[in-house]
Design a protein around this motif. Sequence first.
Motif, mmCIF file in Angstrom:
data_model
loop_
_atom_site.group_PDB
_atom_site.id
_atom_site.type_symbol
_atom_site.label_atom_id
_atom_site.label_comp_id
_atom_site.label_asym_id
_atom_site.label_seq_id
_atom_site.Cartn_x
_atom_site.Cartn_y
_atom_site.Cartn_z
ATOM 1 N N PHE A 234 136.940 36.695 10.436
ATOM 2 C CA PHE A 234 137.604 36.991 11.592
ATOM 3 C C PHE A 234 138.958 37.882 11.555
ATOM 4 C CE2 PHE A 234 134.652 33.872 12.961
ATOM 5 C CZ PHE A 234 134.141 34.317 13.997
ATOM 6 N N ALA A 235 139.658 37.646 10.440
ATOM 7 C CA ALA A 235 141.026 38.197 10.291
ATOM 8 C C ALA A 235 140.729 39.545 9.772
ATOM 9 C CB ALA A 235 141.711 37.366 9.110
ATOM 10 N N SER A 236 139.601 40.236 9.646
ATOM 11 C CA SER A 236 139.595 41.404 9.093
ATOM 12 C C SER A 236 139.711 42.538 10.516
ATOM 13 C CB SER A 236 138.063 41.702 8.720
ATOM 14 O OG SER A 236 137.939 43.175 8.461
ATOM 15 N N PRO A 237 140.574 43.554 10.200
ATOM 16 C CA PRO A 237 141.219 44.207 11.429
ATOM 17 C C PRO A 237 139.794 45.114 11.715
ATOM 18 C CG PRO A 237 142.706 44.321 9.687
ATOM 19 C CD PRO A 237 141.475 43.602 9.091
ATOM 20 N N ARG A 238 139.739 45.470 13.111
ATOM 21 C CA ARG A 238 138.824 46.141 13.779
ATOM 22 C C ARG A 238 139.436 47.259 14.484
ATOM 23 N NH1 ARG A 238 137.410 41.120 13.018
ATOM 24 N NH2 ARG A 238 135.260 40.381 12.985
ATOM 25 N N GLY A 239 138.566 48.216 14.737
ATOM 26 C CA GLY A 239 139.046 49.517 15.369
ATOM 27 C C GLY A 239 140.279 50.420 14.767
ATOM 28 N N ALA A 240 140.919 50.501 15.683
ATOM 29 C CA ALA A 240 142.391 51.384 15.213
ATOM 30 C C ALA A 240 143.108 50.500 14.150
ATOM 31 C CB ALA A 240 142.997 51.631 16.416
ATOM 32 N N GLN A 241 143.070 49.191 14.089
ATOM 33 C CA GLN A 241 143.819 48.402 13.272
ATOM 34 C C GLN A 241 143.218 48.829 11.851
ATOM 35 O OE1 GLN A 241 144.225 44.362 14.278
ATOM 36 N NE2 GLN A 241 143.314 44.787 16.214
ATOM 37 N N VAL A 242 142.172 49.103 11.504
ATOM 38 C CA VAL A 242 141.506 49.298 10.280
ATOM 39 C C VAL A 242 142.663 50.413 9.492
ATOM 40 C CG1 VAL A 242 139.515 50.022 8.758
ATOM 41 C CG2 VAL A 242 139.363 48.685 11.084
ATOM 42 N N LYS A 243 142.847 50.018 8.210
ATOM 43 C CA LYS A 243 143.437 50.934 7.288
ATOM 44 C C LYS A 243 142.466 51.254 5.903
ATOM 45 C CE LYS A 243 147.418 51.603 9.370
ATOM 46 N NZ LYS A 243 147.876 52.870 9.883
ATOM 47 N N THR A 244 141.740 52.373 5.741
ATOM 48 C CA THR A 244 140.763 52.537 4.837
ATOM 49 C C THR A 244 141.755 53.043 3.545
ATOM 50 O OG1 THR A 244 140.578 54.907 5.435
ATOM 51 C CG2 THR A 244 139.183 53.142 6.624
ATOM 52 N N ALA A 245 140.922 52.928 2.540
ATOM 53 C CA ALA A 245 141.456 53.353 1.301
ATOM 54 C C ALA A 245 142.271 54.713 1.616
ATOM 55 C CB ALA A 245 140.544 53.461 0.156
ATOM 56 N N ALA A 246 141.577 55.594 2.046
ATOM 57 C CA ALA A 246 142.204 57.150 2.308
ATOM 58 C C ALA A 246 143.407 57.074 2.900
ATOM 59 C CB ALA A 246 140.999 57.946 2.896
ATOM 60 N N ASP A 247 143.251 56.096 4.338
ATOM 61 C CA ASP A 247 144.365 56.006 5.169
ATOM 62 C C ASP A 247 145.836 55.676 4.296
ATOM 63 O OD1 ASP A 247 143.120 56.556 7.358
ATOM 64 O OD2 ASP A 247 142.541 54.640 7.818
ATOM 65 N N LEU A 248 145.314 54.689 3.277
ATOM 66 C CA LEU A 248 146.541 54.229 2.189
ATOM 67 C C LEU A 248 146.740 55.171 1.140
ATOM 68 C CD1 LEU A 248 145.361 50.612 2.168
ATOM 69 C CD2 LEU A 248 147.195 51.413 3.329
#
Length: 484
Positions: A234-248
């Motif tokens: 339930f704490a896992s970000p969803r939608g626009a909140q997600v930061k993938t490895a590529a984003d980082l």
Amino acid sequence: MPTDTVQSVETDAAGQFAAGEEQQSRGLARLAFGFTKLAEKYFPDAFIFVILTTIVVALADLAVGAHPLEIASGFGSGFWSLIPFTLQMAMVAITGFVVASSPPCSKLIAKLASVPMTGPQATAWVAFVSMGASYLNWALSLVLGGLLVRAIARRTDLRMDYRCASAAAYLGLGSTWALGLSSSSAMLQANPASLPASISQISGVIPLSETIFLWQSVALYFVLMICSVVVFYFASPRGAQVKTAADLGVDVFDEFAAPQKQERPGDWFEFTPVLPILIVLLAVGYFWSEFSTKGVLGTVSSLNNYNFFFLMLGLLLHKNIRSFLTAVTKAVPTTTGVIIQFPFYGAIAAMLTHVAGSDGVTISHHLSALFVSIANEDVFPIVIGIYSAILGFLVPSGGGKWIIEAPYVLQAAKDIHAHMGWAVQVYNAAEALPNLINPFWMLPLLGIVKLQAKDIVGFTFTQLLVSAPIVFFLLWFFGETLAG
């Protein structure tokens, strides 16, 4: 109502829910990241706390009237008292790393990475695998969890928050490791050859059947695992909140362990599987002898046997000497803290238990008397649990800290007739809690996932807020079943 209108309403509702969820998570994240910034700015290296603790104990000995030369003698005589245990703990880290980084484990990780279907499921799955592996070996948990996160991040059919998943990979060490087979304190108490005299004279040997194999301990382990998996789902970000490895900016496609090839005839000995198989056959014969004479429980209770098994398993899984030695070389840096800090823990324990004040009483006895005065058998788990959790943030070493705590904790448990084995498990469950916000043990994992502590501690802090009250309640509740 037209279909497009229904979809629009559903989209608006989902957007409002996501916005509320995002704002709520930001509130927790703001607190966690604020703590992280303070820790990054003011929190020194863990070794500094060992030095400060040594100085504080020496000053405490002076305060009760001990002679300075006796204090210095205690420091020097205790400094090398933990050499066998130091090597044993270093081998726990090395063997766990070697097994997790072997080619067969790499194939297993690839299969495990195909299980989850969504980002939140992936995060929860990583938490489950990490905590499951931690029951066998805490180092295996860190490496296996980190490599699993990288493998899932390579998938193009789901979006997983790389920060949250990396935090989930840390849960084995942050929640459950000390309740498993690599528990430093439980293993130390079960091994008379490794048990310092300062502890042995109080409690004697405490078998694993009275610590990690208590049904109360196993139940605590599973409750923590279930709660942690649910929290991270339930704490896992969803939608626009997600930061993938590529984003980082993390490249998860680079090889963690570069393949090696035989380049000259003399390399045959290093690459042939024959030599590892012959050595492992000898180990199989040894374990057959141990099982025949001591049984399964008697065999696994030995920390030397535990490390020997994982070392031989790693040798077998790597299939050749070159791959095995490469893994060992990469694992050695993870043992730095253990090697340099444990001698100081031995010295601290000696100054606590062997240096008497002007009244002939040691600091250890003063502390045990304090605990006895404020805790009866009913509240003992809560008092010791909170104390161990706080001290664990300052001394981030389960085994080393137990050497410091054990003399007065076990003496207090003995004086109030509490269950000695459960006193060890109270320590184990509580001392793991500060790992969730202490960056010391995060380092091996962070090196694999290529992140910094600030990237994951917001999520682990959230887990701490949920875990702490559950742990303390269950320590008291299960302690009641062992009372009397």
